[in-house]
Design a protein around this motif. Sequence first.
Motif, PDB file in Angstrom:
ATOM      1  N   ALA A   1       4.506   5.767  38.447  1.00  0.00           N
ATOM      2  CA  ALA A   1       5.339   5.427  37.286  1.00  0.00           C
ATOM      3  C   ALA A   1       5.095   3.976  36.904  1.00  0.00           C
ATOM      4  O   ALA A   1       4.589   3.188  37.717  1.00  0.00           O
ATOM      5  N   GLY A   2       5.426   3.637  35.667  1.00  0.00           N
ATOM      6  CA  GLY A   2       5.215   2.260  35.252  1.00  0.00           C
ATOM      7  C   GLY A   2       5.985   1.889  33.999  1.00  0.00           C
ATOM      8  O   GLY A   2       6.491   2.755  33.277  1.00  0.00           O
ATOM      9  N   LEU A   3       6.076   0.586  33.779  1.00  0.00           N
ATOM     10  CA  LEU A   3       6.768   0.038  32.618  1.00  0.00           C
ATOM     11  C   LEU A   3       5.891  -1.024  31.962  1.00  0.00           C
ATOM     12  O   LEU A   3       5.169  -1.741  32.656  1.00  0.00           O
ATOM     13  N   ALA A   4       5.984  -1.130  30.639  1.00  0.00           N
ATOM     14  CA  ALA A   4       5.418  -2.292  29.941  1.00  0.00           C
ATOM     15  C   ALA A   4       6.535  -2.839  29.061  1.00  0.00           C
ATOM     16  O   ALA A   4       7.055  -2.119  28.195  1.00  0.00           O
ATOM     17  N   VAL A   5       6.928  -4.066  29.320  1.00  0.00           N
ATOM     18  CA  VAL A   5       8.038  -4.663  28.578  1.00  0.00           C
ATOM     19  C   VAL A   5       7.556  -5.985  27.991  1.00  0.00           C
ATOM     20  O   VAL A   5       6.821  -6.743  28.642  1.00  0.00           O
ATOM     21  N   TYR A   6       7.962  -6.235  26.750  1.00  0.00           N
ATOM     22  CA  TYR A   6       7.572  -7.499  26.115  1.00  0.00           C
ATOM     23  C   TYR A   6       8.549  -8.603  26.534  1.00  0.00           C
ATOM     24  O   TYR A   6       9.751  -8.528  26.273  1.00  0.00           O
ATOM     25  N   ASP A   7       7.993  -9.604  27.184  1.00  0.00           N
ATOM     26  CA  ASP A   7       8.774 -10.765  27.613  1.00  0.00           C
ATOM     27  C   ASP A   7       8.424 -11.913  26.658  1.00  0.00           C
ATOM     28  O   ASP A   7       7.258 -12.324  26.595  1.00  0.00           O
ATOM     29  N   PRO A   8       9.403 -12.435  25.890  1.00  0.00           N
ATOM     30  CA  PRO A   8       9.103 -13.466  24.903  1.00  0.00           C
ATOM     31  C   PRO A   8       8.403 -14.690  25.506  1.00  0.00           C
ATOM     32  O   PRO A   8       7.634 -15.374  24.841  1.00  0.00           O
ATOM     33  N   GLU A   9       8.647 -14.946  26.774  1.00  0.00           N
ATOM     34  CA  GLU A   9       8.029 -16.112  27.419  1.00  0.00           C
ATOM     35  C   GLU A   9       6.572 -15.853  27.814  1.00  0.00           C
ATOM     36  O   GLU A   9       5.701 -16.696  27.652  1.00  0.00           O
ATOM     37  N   ARG A  10       6.343 -14.625  28.355  1.00  0.00           N
ATOM     38  CA  ARG A  10       5.031 -14.375  28.983  1.00  0.00           C
ATOM     39  C   ARG A  10       4.224 -13.262  28.312  1.00  0.00           C
ATOM     40  O   ARG A  10       3.159 -12.908  28.789  1.00  0.00           O
TER      41      ARG A  10
END
Length: 610
Positions: free
Chosen positions: A32-41
């Motif tokens: 399983a996995g996630l891709a999340v947008y982090d405003p910093e990185r």
Amino acid sequence: MCGIVGFVGAEQAAPILLDGLTRLEYRGYDSAGLAVYDPERGLQLTKAKGRLKALADLTNGGNSVPGTVGIGHTRWATHGEPSYANSHPHLSNSGRIAVVHNGIIENYLEIKEYLISQGVTFHSETDTEVVVQLLEYYYKGDIVDAAFKVLHRIEGSYALGIVCADQPDQLVAARKDSPLVLGYGEGCNFIASDVTALIKYTKTVSYMEDGELAVVTRDGIQVYNNLRQPIEKEKSIVDWDISDAEKGGYEHFMFKEIMEQPEVLRKAAFPRIKNGRVELEALSLTDDFIRQLSRICIVACGSSYHVGMVGKYILEGLLRKPVDVALASEFRYASPIIDENSLVIVISQSGETLDTMAALREAKRLGAKTLGIVNVVGSTIAKESDDVLYTWAGPEIAVATTKAYSSQLIVLGLLGVYFTQVLGTMPDDEREELLRQIQLLPSKMEEMLSYTEDIQYFASQFFNHESIFFIGRNLDYAMGLEGSLKLKEISYIHSEAYAAGELKHGTISLIVPGTLVVALATYDPLFDKAVSNIVEVKSRGATVLGLTTEGRESQMGKVADAVITIPETHPLLLPSLSVVPLQLFAYYVALQRGCDIDKPRNLAKSVTVE
Ligand code: M6R
């Protein structure tokens, strides 16, 4: 097959994505996995091989992953072993675009070779990675633009969730032959493989259709057709609650779903029985069509196919018309002999089984009238069939089907009775008695489910067998098929089901002292024949667990080592009751063997690949 989920909102995305994935884990569970947008990185990927729990542990339930926009995936491997590299999301080489996918990109090798020739590097064995690398190849600052180009290039089946770091306030979703639902929240919106992932957050959903692409933002969802024209989607309200998709105190979903069966029968059957007649929801099937019907063909996979096997006996008995039952995976390649005077009944719990969907399309192409018996509302098979009868079983989470099987069987039976009303093949009093017996089924089932200790005991006696045979004749043969599949899929015991009279034509050579044979003899007209077959296997040293109706236990006891009984009912309804001990037997055997009952190895609930 795989489960995908996506979220755009103001709250932290990862815990919501993980929660959604928990409810989709039945679709696939090898990584399983996630891709999340982090405003910093920028886009951050977190993946873990194994069950979803590994990913939850890695991310502290998602709390350690910042960001309010993201996609998640739980995988059932098709291309490439379960591993970190092969798990989704996949990231483009620049790290700007991430993709989750359910389905199979059939021309992935050709695209991969082309991209490699253009200097693109690949990092996994998956078909999916071509989507993300091709997106990047086409990307010129507008991810929607690139997505449309990719959709014109890829072949196969897909539900896609895409997030791009340059347009971090939106998700892009697209589908072809794999389910995808859009969920409308307050200040947030979602995508998911099915509504169970969304129901905690919203009950307002739209079902994406093939060729559509959706742009999902915090404030709304815009859907486009394949010509990139904006379209208005119809919204539906899901009519069940989150508690329906939870275990509710039971150890396993499978057991909960077995226990739900009386209620499921009530929901599926009672509203369709009125004044001694069957009344079905508006069908396009006319009485004239039913009268001139030359042939019925039932097409399905797995347990739904087994419903068809029972249905053949029921429908032929009631209608005296030829009924064939075909495995969906074979049907489409077998040049089926059907035409505009044929009715093809497709049976599918999920409504998304790819083989069944393909068979449905083939039947339509050949001019047959099609009718779907489907559980999942808004699913592709439900939408594409000329007519649909929903089974109203509610969400079924365990991979091994139980309540959906029972609901399909009763709906098929009601359809048969409905046809007799048009054809006049059943006297009124017989029909009324049959319907009365259908109305008694739920309470009889409740009675059976109130005492399961004897089946638990038999399971404790037989759980260490390595090979178990199921034999029966007529309806009992069809039931043996289901009993055997249930047992093997969750307990991993080798098992085969045979028409009892057929065993001596070869397979009886496998019966050795101590082999367990589950002998079904509920169908009274063939009881004596069934007993003869039991004696045959007993003579070769088999241990026999007999299943028969109340009143027959002493006769059965004379030939079998142990006996399970079911209440008496109309002969055509016996399978609705005999399936219960078979389900319980499989369940308790698997429990004794310490198996992962709800998520058996190598399997997935919804089989959206060929
Ligand atoms: O969703 P469907 O009814 O089309 O699924 C068909 C089979 O994949 C399904 O019945 C499968 O055999 C079950 N795991 C059996 O318990």
